[in-house]
Design an enzyme around this catalytic site. Sequence first.
Site, PDB file in Angstrom:
ATOM      1  N   LYS A  60     -10.138   9.178   0.276  1.00  0.00           N
ATOM      2  CA  LYS A  60      -9.115   8.282   0.937  1.00  0.00           C
ATOM      3  C   LYS A  60      -7.913   8.532   0.743  1.00  0.00           C
ATOM      4  O   LYS A  60      -7.097   8.674   1.400  1.00  0.00           O
ATOM      5  CB  LYS A  60      -9.930   6.831   0.972  1.00  0.00           C
ATOM      6  CG  LYS A  60      -9.297   5.904   1.688  1.00  0.00           C
ATOM      7  CD  LYS A  60     -10.259   4.762   1.731  1.00  0.00           C
ATOM      8  CE  LYS A  60     -10.425   4.107   0.528  1.00  0.00           C
ATOM      9  NZ  LYS A  60      -9.462   3.584  -0.122  1.00  0.00           N
ATOM     10  N   ARG A 104     -11.374  -5.346   3.000  1.00  0.00           N
ATOM     11  CA  ARG A 104     -12.808  -4.582   2.428  1.00  0.00           C
ATOM     12  C   ARG A 104     -13.889  -5.667   2.846  1.00  0.00           C
ATOM     13  O   ARG A 104     -14.965  -5.319   2.215  1.00  0.00           O
ATOM     14  CB  ARG A 104     -12.654  -4.294   1.027  1.00  0.00           C
ATOM     15  CG  ARG A 104     -12.197  -3.183   0.568  1.00  0.00           C
ATOM     16  CD  ARG A 104     -11.879  -3.305  -0.922  1.00  0.00           C
ATOM     17  NE  ARG A 104     -12.085  -2.091  -1.696  1.00  0.00           N
ATOM     18  CZ  ARG A 104     -11.160  -1.415  -2.160  1.00  0.00           C
ATOM     19  NH1 ARG A 104      -9.811  -1.700  -1.949  1.00  0.00           N
ATOM     20  NH2 ARG A 104     -11.352  -0.303  -2.992  1.00  0.00           N
ATOM     21  N   ARG A 150     -14.552  11.907 -11.769  1.00  0.00           N
ATOM     22  CA  ARG A 150     -13.241  11.372 -11.782  1.00  0.00           C
ATOM     23  C   ARG A 150     -13.176  10.378 -13.004  1.00  0.00           C
ATOM     24  O   ARG A 150     -12.260  10.213 -13.637  1.00  0.00           O
ATOM     25  CB  ARG A 150     -13.200  10.472 -10.631  1.00  0.00           C
ATOM     26  CG  ARG A 150     -11.967   9.554 -10.311  1.00  0.00           C
ATOM     27  CD  ARG A 150     -11.823   9.389  -8.903  1.00  0.00           C
ATOM     28  NE  ARG A 150     -11.481   7.839  -8.826  1.00  0.00           N
ATOM     29  CZ  ARG A 150     -11.423   7.210  -7.509  1.00  0.00           C
ATOM     30  NH1 ARG A 150     -11.562   7.911  -6.600  1.00  0.00           N
ATOM     31  NH2 ARG A 150     -11.248   6.050  -7.470  1.00  0.00           N
ATOM     32  N   ARG A 173      -7.213   5.424 -14.733  1.00  0.00           N
ATOM     33  CA  ARG A 173      -7.561   4.077 -14.314  1.00  0.00           C
ATOM     34  C   ARG A 173      -8.651   3.193 -14.943  1.00  0.00           C
ATOM     35  O   ARG A 173      -9.711   3.962 -15.225  1.00  0.00           O
ATOM     36  CB  ARG A 173      -7.781   4.314 -12.732  1.00  0.00           C
ATOM     37  CG  ARG A 173      -6.742   3.992 -11.810  1.00  0.00           C
ATOM     38  CD  ARG A 173      -6.845   4.379 -10.412  1.00  0.00           C
ATOM     39  NE  ARG A 173      -7.856   3.464  -9.954  1.00  0.00           N
ATOM     40  CZ  ARG A 173      -8.031   3.146  -8.687  1.00  0.00           C
ATOM     41  NH1 ARG A 173      -7.555   4.165  -7.708  1.00  0.00           N
ATOM     42  NH2 ARG A 173      -8.819   2.438  -8.083  1.00  0.00           N
ATOM     43  N   ARG A 231     -18.630  -0.342  -8.102  1.00  0.00           N
ATOM     44  CA  ARG A 231     -17.908  -0.513  -6.875  1.00  0.00           C
ATOM     45  C   ARG A 231     -18.580   0.048  -5.699  1.00  0.00           C
ATOM     46  O   ARG A 231     -18.128  -0.438  -4.652  1.00  0.00           O
ATOM     47  CB  ARG A 231     -16.613   0.300  -7.268  1.00  0.00           C
ATOM     48  CG  ARG A 231     -15.530  -0.214  -8.398  1.00  0.00           C
ATOM     49  CD  ARG A 231     -14.383   0.595  -8.752  1.00  0.00           C
ATOM     50  NE  ARG A 231     -13.572   0.984  -7.779  1.00  0.00           N
ATOM     51  CZ  ARG A 231     -12.638   1.946  -7.742  1.00  0.00           C
ATOM     52  NH1 ARG A 231     -12.635   2.616  -8.837  1.00  0.00           N
ATOM     53  NH2 ARG A 231     -11.917   2.188  -6.762  1.00  0.00           N
TER      54      ARG A 231
END
Length: 183
Positions: A10, A85, A124, A130, A141
């Site tokens: 995204k 969200r 990732r 992060r 998540r």
Amino acid sequence: MFMGPPGSGKGTQVRFLKEAHGWEHLATGDLFRDHLRLGTPLGRLAEEHMSKGHYVPDEVTVGMVRERLARIPASTRIVFDGFPRTVAQARALDELLGQHGRRVGCVVLLEVPREELLGRISTRGRSSARSDDSPEVLARRLEVYDERTRPVVEHYEKAGLLRRIEGVGGVDEIRARVAEVIA
Ligand code: AMP
């Protein structure tokens, strides 16, 4: 509006749109991270939730978006990224946009099969700076996305605004699919 689970790509696609059209980019995750860097109370509150892979409470998130929206000229198009969200956020956004004489033009959903997402997430997680990109937090998540954000997809589907895009393939290939839908 751009929607998609964590790891769907995204962020990359939204950046293309922003560059191609000069649209204002409103990404709640980025806004929270800005607050965190600046050490504001909002940033500290958000981090408590973000670091666990949970959502920041709706009132806090909507309040931040309300403030940001008030500072964007009415003639400027906005691409929302990572917001709304939850269904409560989607309803609040509909109301807020109405107050500004705006409306949602199109909702793009990047669809990626679960197995592919889990593979991307572990890659990732190893390379990201992060704090919420560790494999455990990313898995959490994904669960939160299923529970709380899938209903938002239905909300926009019912409104006839949803466009699904296959998020598997090369970055440029996906970019072309997005461009076609936006056009
Ligand atoms: P993102 O950069 O969009 O992946 O967001 C990173 C994190 O910020 C999320 O995992 C949430 O903890 C928080 N966050 C971002 N946007 C929202 C939102 N709309 N509602 C609640 N929490 C959010």
